[in-house]
Design an enzyme around this catalytic site. Structure first.
Site, PDB file in Angstrom:
ATOM      1  N   GLU A 155       0.888  -1.178   0.000  1.00  0.00           N
ATOM      2  CA  GLU A 155       0.000   0.000   0.000  1.00  0.00           C
ATOM      3  C   GLU A 155       0.908   1.206   0.000  1.00  0.00           C
ATOM      4  O   GLU A 155       1.543   1.529   1.010  1.00  0.00           O
ATOM      5  CB  GLU A 155      -0.923  -0.034   1.229  1.00  0.00           C
ATOM      6  CG  GLU A 155      -2.153   0.853   1.053  1.00  0.00           C
ATOM      7  CD  GLU A 155      -2.025   2.166   1.785  1.00  0.00           C
ATOM      8  OE1 GLU A 155      -1.765   3.172   1.094  1.00  0.00           O
ATOM      9  OE2 GLU A 155      -2.173   2.178   3.016  1.00  0.00           O
ATOM     10  N   CYS A 214      -1.957   8.829   3.245  1.00  0.00           N
ATOM     11  CA  CYS A 214      -1.898   8.338   1.865  1.00  0.00           C
ATOM     12  C   CYS A 214      -3.153   8.699   1.074  1.00  0.00           C
ATOM     13  O   CYS A 214      -3.114   8.851  -0.138  1.00  0.00           O
ATOM     14  CB  CYS A 214      -1.685   6.825   1.850  1.00  0.00           C
ATOM     15  SG  CYS A 214      -2.993   5.875   2.670  1.00  0.00           S
TER      16      CYS A 214
END
Length: 459
Positions: free
Chosen positions: A235, A269
């Site tokens: 990720e 993120c």
């Protein structure tokens, strides 16, 4: 941070340079010992009934909430997080731990009596989890929760920027009732990270790797894992995009952009970094969002404002360089962007376009750029004009149209009329393109951390 002895390193306050944490700097041999410990514990933990494993993790969720004040004190000092951000982390982490209850039936055998076939999922082995600093409690928990629920044992490598925060998570999970060796925690000095990670990935007992962090480091992790044929869940970086169409509720869109773009100093993120706004409403939307950004900017530069602190003064300098590059190439600064006290005032720019670093690079800080578009078709084209593919949100009163538009955007997570910063542990979480591959969350995690076995009984 710097080593202070052969076996320790320091995490220093980026503003005062005071020592905040003195953490263990493990050697390569100690890293291998951690994997060996996990390998010895695997047999018993993998054979523990899934419901019993999940009982331990749900107990950890209760324990985490009851000890919330402890981690707020640690993380606010070590990372500069606000208490609000840490509470948000704790809540999401506790939800992740409780969500493992929903995975119990994923381990039921599937039998086909006509063919005498059995399909079953079995734990993979030792899982290496590498967690980042920016959402320290949530992401350290995520690196371990699903692997443990699936019957794996775990080696969690903490971040050099928040070793004490990550250690708190590991201790809490063990305090909740994990057997010895099921979860092992290590930290390393920054200048030894490469050799430690290589030793961990190369260890024969490690069967899976999950990493959350930058695309640059993720590529290196993937390359090392590929040499040893170890599957990865990555990720990675994002360039969160919010599209504001002409029929959008502009107040709601501005609220979501302020939240998605600047919460935790934009060090998420999922942060909104690109605003693709229809020309017809761009001026009104920019004014509305600027009002909100100016309120957020109060005292933000000294690290004690409503957004918390940037991870380091060098991050503020890097972000200011992105702003200056955009201004030199035709962008317009609406508000913010001043360097102050080791931080930077939250910034909003207009007329950001191709050729500017801010258009392509992940900022990972409190800066958002508006790119003006002429309708949904151009918005769709610009939305896909990025190497990243983690999250996109569309604001429009035409929900069906926005939903259909999202189907054509290359992204792993998509929202209609909501902030890009949103997580639900029941749902798969991850991106496409340079934002990585694989999925945390929901039942997808079972496929990441188990192997499928087919048994055929022959006459």
């Amino acid at each position: 941070m710097s080593p202070v002895s052969a076996g320790h390193f320091e995490r220093r306050d980026p503003l005062s340079d005071a020592i905040v944490t003195r953490a263990a700097a493990c050697s390569v041999d100690e890293a291998r010992d951690a994997v060996n410990s996990a390998a010895r514990a695997f047999s018993a933990w993998s054979e523990t009934p899934p419901a019993e494993r999940q009982d331990v993790l749900c107990n950890a969720a209760d324990l985490m909430l009851s000890r919330e004040d402890e981690i707020i004190a640690v993380a606010t000092e070590e990372i500069g997080s606000t208490a609000e951000w840490v509470r948000f982390n704790v809540k999401v982490a506790a939800d992740m731990l409780r969500q493992t209850r929903e995975l119990a039936d994923a381990f039921d055998e599937i039998r086909d009596e006509n063919r005498n076939y059995i399909l079953r999922r079995r734990p993979a082995g030792v899982v290496l989890g590498i967690a980042p600093w920016n959402a320290a409690v949530t992401l350290a928990t995520r690196a371990a929760a699903a692997p443990l629920a699936c019957g794996n044992t775990v080696v969690l490598k903490g971040s050099e920027l928040c070793p004490k925060t990550h250690e708190w998570v590991a201790r809490l999970l063990n305090d909740a009732g994990l057997p010895p060796g099921a979860l092992n925690f290590i930290t390393n000095a920054p200048d030894h990270a490469e050799e430690i990670v290589e030793a961990l990935i190369a260890h024969p007992a490690v069967r899976r790797v999950n990493f959350t962090g930058s695309t640059r480091v993720g590529r290196d992790i993937a390359t090392r894992a590929a040499r040893h044929l170890k599957p990865c869940l990555l990720e990675l970086s994002g360039k969160g995009t919010m599209i504001v169409l002409a029929d959008a509720d502009l107040d709601a869109a501005a609220d979501a952009a302020a939240h998605g773009g600047y919460f935790n100093q934009g060090q998420i993120c999922m942060s909104t970094e690109r605003l693709l706004v229809d020309d017809a409403v761009a001026d009104e939307f920019a004014r509305s969002l600027a009002e909100r950004v100016l309120l957020l900017g109060s005292n933000a530069g000294n690290g004690h404002g409503p957004l918390g602190a940037l991870i380091s003064p060098s991050a503020a300098v890097r972000i200011r360089a992105l702003i200056d590059d955009a201004l030199a190439k035709g962008a317009r600064l609406i508000c913010g962007g001043d360097l102050a006290g080791g931080g930077i005032q939250p910034a909003l720019l207009d007329e950001v376009s191709q050729g500017m670093r801010l258009y392509t690079e992940e900022a990972f800080g409190p800066v958002v750029g508006i790119t003006r578009v002429s309708g949904p078709d151009e918005a769709l084209s610009v939305a896909n004009d990025t190497e990243f593919g983690l999250v996109t949100s569309i604001f429009s009163r035409n929900v069906a149209g926005a939903t259909e538009m999202l189907r054509r955007i290359e992204v792993g997570i998509a929202h209609v009329n909501g902030s890009t910063v949103f997580d639900d542990p029941r749902m798969p979480f991850g991106g496409v393109k340079a934002s990585g591959y694989g999925r945390f969350g929901g039942r997808e995690a079972v496929h990441e951390f188990t192997d499928c076995q087919w048994i055929a009984v022959h006459d």
